[in-house]
Motif scaffolding. Sequence first.
Motif, PDB file in Angstrom:
ATOM      1  N   ILE A  15     -10.840 -20.322 -36.270  1.00 23.78           N
ATOM      2  CA  ILE A  15     -11.590 -21.129 -35.301  1.00 23.78           C
ATOM      3  C   ILE A  15     -13.007 -20.594 -35.220  1.00 23.78           C
ATOM      4  O   ILE A  15     -13.214 -19.384 -35.098  1.00 23.78           O
ATOM      5  N   LYS A  16     -13.970 -21.514 -35.318  1.00 22.51           N
ATOM      6  CA  LYS A  16     -15.365 -21.096 -35.157  1.00 22.51           C
ATOM      7  C   LYS A  16     -15.575 -20.598 -33.742  1.00 22.51           C
ATOM      8  O   LYS A  16     -15.169 -21.239 -32.791  1.00 22.51           O
ATOM      9  N   LYS A  17     -16.205 -19.442 -33.621  1.00 20.88           N
ATOM     10  CA  LYS A  17     -16.372 -18.889 -32.278  1.00 20.88           C
ATOM     11  C   LYS A  17     -17.405 -19.633 -31.448  1.00 20.88           C
ATOM     12  O   LYS A  17     -17.315 -19.689 -30.236  1.00 20.88           O
ATOM     13  N   GLU A  48     -16.606 -32.179 -35.218  1.00 24.56           N
ATOM     14  CA  GLU A  48     -16.575 -30.748 -35.491  1.00 24.56           C
ATOM     15  C   GLU A  48     -16.089 -29.977 -34.252  1.00 24.56           C
ATOM     16  O   GLU A  48     -15.251 -29.084 -34.346  1.00 24.56           O
ATOM     17  N   GLU A  49     -16.619 -30.371 -33.086  1.00 25.13           N
ATOM     18  CA  GLU A  49     -16.239 -29.662 -31.861  1.00 25.13           C
ATOM     19  C   GLU A  49     -14.767 -29.947 -31.521  1.00 25.13           C
ATOM     20  O   GLU A  49     -14.035 -29.047 -31.106  1.00 25.13           O
ATOM     21  N   ARG A  52     -12.230 -27.691 -32.957  1.00 27.27           N
ATOM     22  CA  ARG A  52     -12.083 -26.328 -32.455  1.00 27.27           C
ATOM     23  C   ARG A  52     -10.929 -26.211 -31.463  1.00 27.27           C
ATOM     24  O   ARG A  52     -10.513 -25.112 -31.104  1.00 27.27           O
ATOM     25  N   VAL A 116      -9.527 -20.820 -26.146  1.00 26.56           N
ATOM     26  CA  VAL A 116     -10.517 -20.472 -27.166  1.00 26.56           C
ATOM     27  C   VAL A 116     -11.607 -19.599 -26.546  1.00 26.56           C
ATOM     28  O   VAL A 116     -12.224 -18.765 -27.203  1.00 26.56           O
ATOM     29  N   VAL A 123     -13.886 -24.565 -25.873  1.00 30.69           N
ATOM     30  CA  VAL A 123     -14.132 -25.909 -26.397  1.00 30.69           C
ATOM     31  C   VAL A 123     -15.024 -26.647 -25.379  1.00 30.69           C
ATOM     32  O   VAL A 123     -14.810 -26.561 -24.168  1.00 30.69           O
TER      33      VAL A 123
END
Lengths: 474, 284
Positions: A15-17, A48-49, A52, A116, A123
């Motif tokens: 997962i992108k931080k 994209e979001e 996540r 997250v 998110v």
Amino acid sequence: MESVNVAETKPKPKIKKEAVEMPKQEPKVRVKNFNEVALGYTEEMALEEANRCLQCPKPQCVTGCPVEVPIPQFIKCIREKKYAEGIAIIKTKNALPAVCGRVCPQEEQCQAKCVVGKVGEPVSIGRLERFLADWEREHGFQMPEKAPPTGKKVAIIGAGPAGLTAAADLVKLGHEVTIYEALHVGGGVLMYGIPEFRLPKVIVRNEIEYIKKLGVDLRLGHLVGRTVTIPELMKSGTDAVFIGSGAGLPQFTGCPGENLGGIYSANEFLIRVNLMKAYAFPEYDTPIRIGKHVVVIGGGNVAMDCARSAMRLGADVCLVYRRSRDELPARKEEIENAEEEGLVCKFLAAPVEFYGDEKGWVKAMKCICMELGEPDKSGRRSVKPIPGSEFVMETDTVIIAIGQTPNPIIQRTTEGLVTDPRHGTIKVDENCKTSLDGVYAGGDVATGAATVISAMGMGKKAAKAIHEYLMNKK
Amino acid sequence: MYKMYEIVCKKRLAHKETLFEIYAPQIAAKSQPGQFLIVVPHERGERIPLTICGYDIKKGTVSFAFHEVGKTTKEMGLMEEGDCLLNVTGPLGNPSEIKKFGKVLCVGGSIMIAPLLLQVKAMKEAGNHVTTVLGCRSKEFLFMEDEARALSDKLYIASDDGSIGYKGLDFLKELLKIEKFDRCVALGPVVMMREVSEITRPYGIPTIVTLTPIMIDGMGMCGVCRVTVGGKMLFGCVDGPEFDGHKVDFDGLIQRQRMMLPEERLSSMLWEMHGECKCGRNKA
Ligand SMILES: Cc1cc2nc3c(=O)[nH]c(=O)nc-3n(C[C@H](O)[C@H](O)[C@H](O)COP(=O)(O)OP(=O)(O)OC[C@H]3O[C@@H](n4cnc5c(N)ncnc54)[C@H](O)[C@@H]3O)c2cc1C
Ligand SMILES: Cc1cc2nc3c(=O)[nH]c(=O)nc-3n(C[C@H](O)[C@H](O)[C@H](O)COP(=O)(O)OP(=O)(O)OC[C@H]3O[C@@H](n4cnc5c(N)ncnc54)[C@H](O)[C@@H]3O)c2cc1C
Ligand code: SF4
Ligand code: SF4
Ligand code: FES
């Protein structure tokens, strides 16, 4: 080939931080206009979001949302590009997503609970909510189903978020709903308080049109307590009443000189600028006089909105707050935005007296320095003035943003309605019922100044209780 | 059937004084002497306060009279019967105290003569002996003289320049030396109300004045209408508009009324130059 359990064999994608940034107007540009600051996600950014999100089976985010929007479900719809379905899911719980996506304090609510957030940035639930709501506005609203008419009449007082939400829910259940709104436009604080650059008024107007299309009768310029009273409504065939009249009574400091010209309450300043569009004077007829050196007293969201509006009218703005930076009650994002735009803050100071020029216009303000004490019962640190620490600052405009309480007009004209004598709020039980049979209340008038989403949550709860009351009533 | 906020009747009272009767049954049903309305003429307009000077519950109408002083009132002066105002809110403020006091002195100046007569009528119906004084700048600004004469037991007229009736209000000082009054009601320009309050003060006649600070919402939301009465800060719109004239800080009121003067002048000037009226009707 039969699929095997992919999740267990493949390593989890990382997962992108960092959350996908939302594009914003540059500070230097935006401080010169009243257009919206945050520009919204494009479709790519939203996808994209949305990716996540972990689609938690026991989503913590939902527990942080006062109206329990089914967050993973709507985010899943975004991923699958089923936008119409996504917005329909949100609207089962939240009638004003375009508003909440913009002004909810998400960092304290849904996003504060997102898992997250434990490893990176949570998110961006609010931004995704806004994306879907804006998508719907561009593609046309869907009309929900309405129950057959019940023949019951409900009066809603105030067209703010609480009243609009209760009205929408009750009309869908088949009741005949009339909103009485004192101002000449609906929307409550969304129209007269929160500035255009945070919440474009076209969005609020759209939401109101939607609620009118559902069949709600919106009567503007009807001040309940004067034009008509609650006892009169009840006598003339109204079966139930919901009071959502907000907290619109401004507070003043009580310091000498407060009646000088150039000293505005936050409400006066914001009503002139937002509701009456004084920033477009003389194209619009209501003026605002603003000097070069504006002082805003206070530290909440209202103070930030005043400060940022004043900067857009061309002034240098100094915020005077009696506690320190750590206690500022405004949203962090708004403080940062304001500072990027050039806000200067003077912490640990409070006004003592205002001085005027020969024409009766404010020219200076005497302040006293404050020091923080021990936290009180509510956990907020107390403050006390430091004797002999007075200083004078020059100013030509002062905006007082130190809080609002409910307007007492309804309380005074409704016998038997029990209120809290200290805060002026109307007392309600857990179902938003007041001391009077068939009369319910919610939003800021019951809680004191709070948030859009909590007002909506109470509007929803009250609608449910009113429906039950009406269906059991002979 | 009339439309909501339609101008049902327009009457020219004098040079720049106009009376509108508008359709607003919900307001007509609740109006009482002393209360006021907030009028928004059109989408881009201001909200301006105007005092109720009549109502007809059966017809569903309410009336007010206005003096064309600035942009909004000048623009309204050009509206005609059949046109609609965008919104009218009311009735606002507390009603006047109407009961049998005995001998009542009612003093009205300039445009406020119209709402004063509503009070004269109510005071008369409550069984009072009513002496009415109408004040104007000069002869050609006087209106409703006949109505006033019909409603009152005694009528005096005064003008600033002496072109009709007494010159100024000094005659009142003489009148009070010989006649006793139990109550005084003064409605008009602030300087006139201040003068009347000073004249009645030595005799201790309770004197009720209608304050006209700048207002926006008219229901206690903005605080622009704050006035000082008896040393306390009160809101003109919800605590008033009527107050004890012997306790009002008139100088403070005058100062606050002038707050937006340069802007008001600009608005009025631009409008006169460009002659565009936003209700769709061009300036004559
Ligand atoms: C400047 C400002 C910025 C804010 N920013 C945020 C933010 O970023 N995020 C957030 O979540 N919250 C924010 N808030 C708080 C939020 O706007 C309020 O909590 C919310 O609007 C309360 O909703 P409500 O429906 O209870 O009342 P309101 O929105 O106040 O609406 C009440 C309505 O009732 C009408 N009314 C009042 N009395 C009567 C009467 N007697 N008869 C008929 N009508 C009447 C009023 O005219 C008004 O339209 C902000 C508030 C302000 C003032
Ligand atoms: C409770 C109340 C009742 C009123 N009743 C009446 C009425 O029955 N008839 C009537 O003609 N007027 C009445 N007024 C005054 C009226 O509201 C103003 O004349 C009007 O707002 C002027 O608007 P404008 O845009 O035309 O002029 P603006 O451009 O706003 O002002 C032009 C000039 O009028 C003065 N002015 C502005 N606002 C006021 C005010 N509130 N009071 C006094 N002077 C003002 C300004 O200082 C300026 O010199 C009342 C005011 C209040 C507060
Ligand atoms: S309504 Fe507000 S708190 Fe709830 S999910 Fe949306 S942004 Fe979060
Ligand atoms: S807690 Fe966060 S990751 Fe889990 S479902 Fe909610 S938004 Fe998605
Ligand atoms: S006019 Fe706004 S509070 Fe009185």
